[in-house]
Design a protein around this motif. Structure first.
Motif, PDB file in Angstrom:
ATOM      1  N   UNK A  41       1.197  -1.372   0.074  1.00  0.00           N
ATOM      2  CA  UNK A  41       0.105  -0.146   0.501  1.00  0.00           C
ATOM      3  C   UNK A  41       0.840   1.521   0.200  1.00  0.00           C
ATOM      4  N   UNK A  42       0.884   2.385  -1.087  1.00  0.00           N
ATOM      5  CA  UNK A  42       1.148   3.216  -0.656  1.00  0.00           C
ATOM      6  C   UNK A  42       2.475   3.744  -0.892  1.00  0.00           C
ATOM      7  N   UNK A  43       3.356   3.085  -1.500  1.00  0.00           N
ATOM      8  CA  UNK A  43       4.752   2.759  -1.607  1.00  0.00           C
ATOM      9  C   UNK A  43       5.683   3.162  -2.342  1.00  0.00           C
ATOM     10  N   UNK A  44       6.728   4.103  -3.051  1.00  0.00           N
ATOM     11  CA  UNK A  44       6.670   4.964  -3.676  1.00  0.00           C
ATOM     12  C   UNK A  44       8.320   3.887  -4.557  1.00  0.00           C
ATOM     13  N   UNK A  45       7.571   3.772  -5.884  1.00  0.00           N
ATOM     14  CA  UNK A  45       8.111   3.136  -6.644  1.00  0.00           C
ATOM     15  C   UNK A  45       8.758   4.024  -8.145  1.00  0.00           C
ATOM     16  N   UNK A  46       9.889   3.886  -8.984  1.00  0.00           N
ATOM     17  CA  UNK A  46      10.500   4.382  -9.584  1.00  0.00           C
ATOM     18  C   UNK A  46       9.373   3.934 -10.970  1.00  0.00           C
ATOM     19  N   UNK A  47       8.501   4.765 -12.076  1.00  0.00           N
ATOM     20  CA  UNK A  47       7.467   4.296 -12.759  1.00  0.00           C
ATOM     21  C   UNK A  47       8.153   4.804 -14.626  1.00  0.00           C
ATOM     22  N   UNK A  48       8.162   4.180 -15.555  1.00  0.00           N
ATOM     23  CA  UNK A  48       7.749   4.708 -16.823  1.00  0.00           C
ATOM     24  C   UNK A  48       6.391   4.010 -17.706  1.00  0.00           C
ATOM     25  N   UNK A  49       5.787   4.879 -18.291  1.00  0.00           N
ATOM     26  CA  UNK A  49       4.928   4.446 -19.521  1.00  0.00           C
ATOM     27  C   UNK A  49       4.469   4.990 -20.682  1.00  0.00           C
ATOM     28  N   UNK A  50       5.017   3.935 -21.811  1.00  0.00           N
ATOM     29  CA  UNK A  50       5.145   4.192 -23.195  1.00  0.00           C
ATOM     30  C   UNK A  50       3.912   3.190 -23.733  1.00  0.00           C
ATOM     31  N   UNK A  51       3.736   4.016 -25.111  1.00  0.00           N
ATOM     32  CA  UNK A  51       2.403   3.376 -25.572  1.00  0.00           C
ATOM     33  C   UNK A  51       2.367   1.606 -26.140  1.00  0.00           C
ATOM     34  N   UNK A  52       3.554   0.669 -25.519  1.00  0.00           N
ATOM     35  CA  UNK A  52       3.316  -0.562 -25.675  1.00  0.00           C
ATOM     36  C   UNK A  52       3.482  -1.376 -24.030  1.00  0.00           C
ATOM     37  N   UNK A  61       1.622   4.468  -5.233  1.00  0.00           N
ATOM     38  CA  UNK A  61       0.653   3.899  -5.463  1.00  0.00           C
ATOM     39  C   UNK A  61       0.513   2.975  -4.567  1.00  0.00           C
ATOM     40  N   UNK A  62      -0.272   2.171  -5.259  1.00  0.00           N
ATOM     41  CA  UNK A  62      -0.977   0.550  -4.282  1.00  0.00           C
ATOM     42  C   UNK A  62      -0.231  -0.349  -5.524  1.00  0.00           C
ATOM     43  N   UNK A  63       0.945  -1.342  -5.169  1.00  0.00           N
ATOM     44  CA  UNK A  63       1.289  -2.277  -6.330  1.00  0.00           C
ATOM     45  C   UNK A  63       1.318  -3.660  -6.043  1.00  0.00           C
ATOM     46  N   UNK A  64       0.142  -4.454  -7.051  1.00  0.00           N
ATOM     47  CA  UNK A  64       0.230  -5.688  -7.109  1.00  0.00           C
ATOM     48  C   UNK A  64       0.562  -6.471  -7.559  1.00  0.00           C
ATOM     49  N   UNK A  65       1.263  -7.852  -6.984  1.00  0.00           N
ATOM     50  CA  UNK A  65       2.334  -8.695  -8.134  1.00  0.00           C
ATOM     51  C   UNK A  65       2.181  -9.837  -7.895  1.00  0.00           C
ATOM     52  N   UNK A  66       2.174 -10.737  -8.813  1.00  0.00           N
ATOM     53  CA  UNK A  66       2.136 -12.118  -7.754  1.00  0.00           C
ATOM     54  C   UNK A  66       3.214 -13.185  -7.260  1.00  0.00           C
ATOM     55  N   UNK A  67       3.001 -14.010  -6.652  1.00  0.00           N
ATOM     56  CA  UNK A  67       4.154 -14.660  -5.068  1.00  0.00           C
ATOM     57  C   UNK A  67       4.588 -15.219  -6.883  1.00  0.00           C
ATOM     58  N   UNK A 107       0.368   7.240 -17.904  1.00  0.00           N
ATOM     59  CA  UNK A 107       0.337   7.766 -16.431  1.00  0.00           C
ATOM     60  C   UNK A 107      -0.103   7.594 -15.577  1.00  0.00           C
ATOM     61  N   UNK A 108       0.621   7.055 -14.198  1.00  0.00           N
ATOM     62  CA  UNK A 108       0.945   6.050 -13.008  1.00  0.00           C
ATOM     63  C   UNK A 108      -0.972   6.398 -13.094  1.00  0.00           C
ATOM     64  N   UNK A 109      -1.407   5.018 -12.081  1.00  0.00           N
ATOM     65  CA  UNK A 109      -2.978   4.525 -12.049  1.00  0.00           C
ATOM     66  C   UNK A 109      -3.127   4.348 -10.490  1.00  0.00           C
ATOM     67  N   UNK A 110      -3.807   4.602  -9.802  1.00  0.00           N
ATOM     68  CA  UNK A 110      -3.413   4.410  -8.027  1.00  0.00           C
ATOM     69  C   UNK A 110      -3.473   3.049  -7.923  1.00  0.00           C
ATOM     70  N   UNK A 111      -4.014   2.180  -8.255  1.00  0.00           N
ATOM     71  CA  UNK A 111      -3.614   0.884  -8.532  1.00  0.00           C
ATOM     72  C   UNK A 111      -2.926   0.171  -9.535  1.00  0.00           C
ATOM     73  N   UNK A 112      -1.593  -0.483  -9.104  1.00  0.00           N
ATOM     74  CA  UNK A 112      -0.703  -0.995 -10.790  1.00  0.00           C
ATOM     75  C   UNK A 112      -0.714  -2.615 -10.509  1.00  0.00           C
ATOM     76  N   UNK A 113      -1.321  -3.308 -10.960  1.00  0.00           N
ATOM     77  CA  UNK A 113      -1.419  -5.098 -10.908  1.00  0.00           C
ATOM     78  C   UNK A 113      -0.785  -5.250 -12.184  1.00  0.00           C
TER      79      UNK A 113
END
Length: 225
Positions: free
Chosen positions: A53-64, A114-120, A191-197
């Motif tokens: 929950x609400x941890x800072x991470x580096x984030x980048x997004x392009x068209x792909x 943001x909130x980050x969700x990722x699988x084990x 562009x960052x969303x509140x939850x990145x899954x």
């Protein structure tokens, strides 16, 4: 790594690398839930999905793709995740990925909260490298023409095989990864969303941030396997 030793084997050379890193911002175990992960064909499976929950991470997004850079410890290392957008394929991202593009993407990252969700997930991988190394120009080292002076006064050895084994385990606390390569010398014979899954197949890179060296690289297509 080496399942069988033959009388012709002279020397085994083994190099290993081991990485154990705790997340700078650990995932909370009490938030881990079963959730859908969408395979490359679009069909969902159910797997354990971690949440932070609400941890800072580096984030980048392009068209792909989306790039996430998740730090370990006091930030010398990180796991970089490359997540194709829905409609973009993992093989397509791999084919266009280069060291230059990766560095450019990392330079363009923003630090977001943001909130980050990722699988084990846990992966085991083994292969032989003889064909790959031969294709890169090492054919002679595996042949009767091999020249490795100093190993034996009687018969000059050749390389019979190069083996590779790697494993990685990712959970709420962090990552444990190891790899080994064994070389066998054999006497010539003919562009960052509140939850990145991260809920679909992705590429991961474990990097040393000062040099940019990639210690481990792989892709996850089904975290439940």
């Amino acid at each position: 790594m080496i399942g069988e030793i033959t009388p012709e084997d002279m020397i085994y050379l083994v190099s290993t690398i081991h990485f154990k890193g705790n997340w700078t911002f650990p995932f909370q175990k009490e938030l881990t839930r079963l959730a859908p992960f969408y395979l490359q064909d679009g069909n969902p499976i159910t797997t354990e999905m971690m949440s932070a929950r609400k941890a800072p991470y580096r984030y980048y997004r392009d068209s792909h793709k989306t790039l996430l850079d998740i730090p370990y410890g006091n930030l010398p290392y990180s796991m970089t995740i490359l997540l194709p957008h829905p409609g973009d394929s993992l093989p397509g991202i791999i084919q266009t990925l280069s060291a230059r593009e990766l560095q450019q993407n990392l330079a363009q990252t923003d630090t977001v909260v943001y909130h980050l969700q990722m699988p084990k997930f846990a992966i085991q991988y083994s292969t032989t490298l003889k064909e790959s190394l031969s294709a890169l120009g090492m054919q002679e080292a595996f042949s009767e023409k091999a020249c490795f002076p100093g190993f034996s006064a009687a018969r000059t050895p050749r390389i019979s095989n190069v083996l590779h084994h790697a494993s990685i385990e990712v959970d709420e606390q962090g990552t444990i990864a190891s790899a080994a390569a064994g070389l066998v010398l054999q006497r010539a014979q003919g562009s960052p969303q509140q939850v990145v899954s991260v809920d679909r197949p992705f590429i991961f890179l474990i990097r040393e941030n000062h040099s940019g060296a990639i210690l481990f690289a792989g892709m996850v297509t089904n975290p439940a396997q």
